[in-house]
Scaffold this motif. Structure first.
Motif, short mmCIF file in Angstrom:
data_model
loop_
_atom_site.label_atom_id
_atom_site.label_comp_id
_atom_site.label_asym_id
_atom_site.label_seq_id
_atom_site.Cartn_x
_atom_site.Cartn_y
_atom_site.Cartn_z
N VAL A 75 71.70 41.70 44.31
CA VAL A 75 72.43 40.79 45.19
C VAL A 75 72.96 41.55 46.41
N LEU A 256 77.42 33.68 51.65
CA LEU A 256 76.72 33.69 50.36
C LEU A 256 77.62 33.19 49.23
N GLU A 259 77.66 29.48 49.59
CA GLU A 259 76.35 28.96 49.21
C GLU A 259 76.17 28.93 47.69
N SER A 260 76.55 30.02 47.02
CA SER A 260 76.41 30.08 45.56
C SER A 260 77.36 29.11 44.87
N GLN A 261 78.52 28.90 45.46
CA GLN A 261 79.47 27.94 44.90
C GLN A 261 78.94 26.52 45.05
N ASP A 263 75.80 25.64 45.28
CA ASP A 263 74.61 25.47 44.43
C ASP A 263 74.91 25.71 42.95
N LYS A 264 76.18 25.95 42.64
CA LYS A 264 76.63 26.17 41.27
C LYS A 264 75.89 27.33 40.59
N GLU A 265 75.68 28.40 41.37
CA GLU A 265 75.05 29.62 40.84
C GLU A 265 76.17 30.57 40.41
N ARG A 266 76.65 30.36 39.20
CA ARG A 266 77.82 31.08 38.72
C ARG A 266 77.59 32.59 38.65
N GLN A 267 76.43 33.02 38.13
CA GLN A 267 76.17 34.45 38.00
C GLN A 267 76.14 35.14 39.36
N ARG A 268 75.50 34.50 40.31
CA ARG A 268 75.43 35.06 41.66
C ARG A 268 76.82 35.12 42.29
N HIS A 269 77.61 34.07 42.10
CA HIS A 269 78.97 34.03 42.65
C HIS A 269 79.82 35.16 42.07
#
Length: 387
Positions: A75, A256, A259-261, A263-269
């Motif tokens: 990341v 970012l 964006e991750s929040q 798109d609900k990308e918890r691991q990336r967030h």
């Protein structure tokens, strides 16, 4: 078979010192004051007594951490790819970089030119200095310090409030040192968390390089003022790169996260929350771009009497430096300043330094002369000069 690690160069030590003294110390495997080795600690004693089951649990945790670290690294790599793309794009617009990133005015080059001529006068400097409001505040602050403070016939302190009086009290020779240093101070990065020492170290490096160049120049029959200004202004590239890096890191990092929040990308967030500005990337960006940007900035100023642009471009292009040229003087001044800064933090030995100095081929007795010079303080005189 494990290959022996390569020795850490003086250059690499300095680049890390510029970012963080603690980082440079750890790079050489030295302990911080008061720090004891792991083997000496209670934790070390406890570690040796761990049961087999505990060892297995620790190993599993280590492997999990490695996996997590690998994802965070990926990341971080993507984030920095975006930062690099935006940074290189912004570097292609020197005029915007000069005014919007370094916060310098269009008359900066004209002011520096006016200072460089033998016939420089307060009357000619005043309108040029007045065109840059930030410079008034800086000069008023300096002229009212104890070093330059004056008293009237009754012994009362004279408080200087006008630009003309400030310029007159300081005098041309002091202004030739002070104004280039204030230009670089104006350009200095202000917020560099999590590396708060960058501004202090970069200021030391700027002044050290400029003052060292000033002392070396006469040994080659080069004007001391030109060498001083060159040594100081050569840091504009580092200032721009460091400012841009932190500004763009914050911008891209926030984008970012949002964006991750979304798109609900918890691991990336969660990974993004653990990513901070990188010393390694910052060092690499300076090594790649700083001198090129400094050359762009000097060319943008269109200096007509202070001929620094070509010398900086030669430096940026890594061309061989002709003995006694401004390019050569800058390289010698930079090297000497780096060694002095490393020596003050006990990060070099005599054995480390000898081949570095030998490669620079300093003029005879230059190094001996420089030993007695306080290169980290501007050598301004208290003598009064009126123009």
């Amino acid at each position: 078979m494990t290959m022996p690690s390569a020795p850490i160069s003086v250059e690499e030590r300095f680049e890390n010192l510029l970012i963080s003294p603690e980082r440079a110390i750890k790079l050489l495997g030295k302990r911080m004051p008061g720090e004891i080795s792991f083997e000496q600690s209670e934790q070390g004693d406890a570690r040796r007594q761990l049961l087999h089951v505990e060892k297995v649990a620790i190993e599993n945790k280590r492997l999990q951490a490695l996996s997590e670290a690998s994802y965070i690294d990926s990341v971080s790599h993507y984030l920095h790819e975006v930062v690099l793309s935006e940074l290189t794009e912004q570097l292609s617009f020197p005029d915007e970089l000069f005014s919007n990133v370094l916060n310098l005015g269009d008359d900066t080059g004209t002011l520096l030119d006016a200072l460089s001529v033998r016939a420089a006068s307060i009357s000619k400097l005043e309108p040029l200095a007045a065109s840059q409001p930030w410079l008034y505040d800086e000069l008023i602050q300096v002229v009212n310090t104890p070093q330059f403070r004056r008293r009237d016939s009754k012994g009362r302190t004279i408080v200087v409030e006008t630009l003309r009086t400030a310029l007159s009290f300081l005098g041309i020779e002091n202004l030739r040192l002070l104004i280039p240093s204030l230009v670089v101070k104006r350009a200095m990065p202000q917020i560099t968390d999590p590396f708060p020492c960058i501004k202090l170290k970069l200021t030391q490096y700027s002044q050290g390089t400029a003052v060292t160049a000033k002392h070396i120049a006469p040994l080659y029959k080069v004007r001391a003022h030109d060498a001083f200004a060159f040594g100081m202004l050569s840091q504009l590239g580092r200032c721009a790169i460091i400012r841009l890096y932190f500004k763009l890191f914050d911008k891209v990092h926030l984008h970012l996260l949002q964006e991750s929040q979304r798109d609900k990308e918890r691991q990336r967030h969660e990974a993004l929350l653990k990513i901070a500005p990188s010393a390694n990337y910052l060092i690499a960006l300076q090594e790649e771009f700083a001198d090129k940007v400094a050359a762009d900035m000097l060319e943008h100023m269109m200096l007509k009497r202070l001929f620094l642009g070509n010398a900086m471009r030669n430096c940026a292009d890594n061309l061989p430096a002709e003995q006694g040229s401004l390019h050569n003087i800058l390289e010698q001044a930079r090297t000497y300043t780096k060694v002095r800064m490393l020596h003050s933090t006990k990060l070099v030995s005599i054995a480390d330094v000898k081949p570095v100095f030998k490669a620079q081929n300093y003029p005879e007795r230059a190094l001996e002369k420089l030993k007695s010079v306080d290169i980290f303080t501007l050598p301004m005189s208290k003598e009064e000069e009126f123009s």
